[in-house]
Design a protein around this motif. Sequence first.
Motif, mmCIF file in Angstrom:
data_model
loop_
_atom_site.group_PDB
_atom_site.id
_atom_site.type_symbol
_atom_site.label_atom_id
_atom_site.label_comp_id
_atom_site.label_asym_id
_atom_site.label_seq_id
_atom_site.Cartn_x
_atom_site.Cartn_y
_atom_site.Cartn_z
ATOM 1 N N LEU A 1 1.039 7.330 6.072
ATOM 2 C CA LEU A 1 0.416 8.077 4.977
ATOM 3 C C LEU A 1 -0.038 9.449 5.449
ATOM 4 O O LEU A 1 0.279 10.474 4.820
ATOM 5 N N SER B 1 0.960 4.651 -2.142
ATOM 6 C CA SER B 1 0.401 5.851 -1.522
ATOM 7 C C SER B 1 1.425 6.949 -1.275
ATOM 8 O O SER B 1 1.128 8.134 -1.481
ATOM 9 N N GLY C 1 -9.852 2.049 2.911
ATOM 10 C CA GLY C 1 -8.731 1.118 2.930
ATOM 11 C C GLY C 1 -9.137 -0.238 3.470
ATOM 12 O O GLY C 1 -8.735 -1.282 2.945
ATOM 13 N N THR D 1 -4.160 0.627 -5.456
ATOM 14 C CA THR D 1 -5.090 1.085 -4.418
ATOM 15 C C THR D 1 -4.409 2.078 -3.488
ATOM 16 O O THR D 1 -4.993 3.112 -3.138
ATOM 17 N N GLY D 2 -3.173 1.775 -3.086
ATOM 18 C CA GLY D 2 -2.428 2.706 -2.245
ATOM 19 C C GLY D 2 -2.244 4.053 -2.909
ATOM 20 O O GLY D 2 -2.381 5.102 -2.266
ATOM 21 N N GLY D 3 -1.955 4.042 -4.212
ATOM 22 C CA GLY D 3 -1.791 5.305 -4.934
ATOM 23 C C GLY D 3 -3.056 6.134 -4.942
ATOM 24 O O GLY D 3 -3.025 7.359 -4.719
ATOM 25 N N HIS E 1 -0.835 1.325 7.869
ATOM 26 C CA HIS E 1 -0.592 2.075 6.633
ATOM 27 C C HIS E 1 -1.057 3.524 6.762
ATOM 28 O O HIS E 1 -0.419 4.441 6.236
ATOM 29 N N LEU F 1 0.829 -1.201 0.000
ATOM 30 C CA LEU F 1 0.000 0.000 0.000
ATOM 31 C C LEU F 1 0.867 1.256 0.000
ATOM 32 O O LEU F 1 0.612 2.208 -0.747
ATOM 33 N N ALA G 1 -8.313 6.969 4.291
ATOM 34 C CA ALA G 1 -7.328 5.983 4.739
ATOM 35 C C ALA G 1 -7.939 4.918 5.630
ATOM 36 O O ALA G 1 -7.410 3.808 5.731
ATOM 37 N N LEU H 1 -5.516 5.960 -2.770
ATOM 38 C CA LEU H 1 -5.730 6.428 -1.394
ATOM 39 C C LEU H 1 -4.824 7.615 -1.075
ATOM 40 O O LEU H 1 -5.234 8.568 -0.410
ATOM 41 N N GLY H 2 -3.572 7.570 -1.567
ATOM 42 C CA GLY H 2 -2.640 8.662 -1.313
ATOM 43 C C GLY H 2 -3.137 9.978 -1.881
ATOM 44 O O GLY H 2 -3.074 11.017 -1.215
ATOM 45 N N THR I 1 1.251 10.600 -2.779
ATOM 46 C CA THR I 1 1.099 11.719 -1.842
ATOM 47 C C THR I 1 2.095 12.829 -2.153
ATOM 48 O O THR I 1 1.731 14.008 -2.208
#
Length: 266
Positions: free
Chosen positions: A204, A79, A177, A158-160, A200, A75, A173, A162-163, A83
Amino acid sequence: MEWGYLLAGLGVGIMVGMTGVGGGSLMTPILIFGFGIQPAIAVGTDLLFAAVTKAGGIWAYWRHGVVHWRVVWRLAAGSLPATLLTLWGLSATGVHEGHHNDLITVALGVALILTSSALLLKNWLAGIMKARQGHPLVNYLYRLRQDETIKAPATVITGGLLGIMVTLSSVGAGALGAVVLLFLYPRMRGVEIVATDIAHAVPLTAVAGLGHSAVGTVDWSLLSYLLMGSLPGIYIGSHLGVRISDKILRPLLAIILLMVGIKCLL
């Protein structure tokens, strides 16, 4: 005004202690619509507020060995770069001068609606997946979740996402998430999903919050008042939460977030 900030921190802290969610989802709208704080400053301040209030959770979950660090790294691989790129874009286009208030408000509205939907539909979707076992589409989704060549990049992507969302709105988050982890990693227990999600969320929100601070969109005095109110609030909420049914609290919180999200878009 200081007492207002303390009470806001206390109220949000109680909600976080009772439900495990609601920090960024509630605090940012309260700061924008309740206190008239500039959206960018509300988001930046709330990001650091979230990082501090959730940090203690990592230690507790780590001691119990329920954090899936490989999933956290996946993640974070998406993210944290997202970010930093989002922060660079905001800084280069004058976020500290209030040029992106409308963008941030719209992003907040979308994030709140998605978060409320996740809270309302998470158990329903899980029930549908279990009830329809054997259905070709459900079987295909299960195979996707078991394929590491798909699961790993899907987690990074997915992390990107969310970031970007968290940097723009401070929301996403937590509940979002958790829903994604529930889908991608069906073998993880509920406590492991919560622990991994928090592990995570802390780096973040910390990176995003410090980035906002670097471009001048964090109010440190405001942050101190919110924290002074929230820390006892979380303690109180954790004790109240065991006496009030989660089946009542989460739908109520989801409806509130949905209404605020719609207000942000109007």
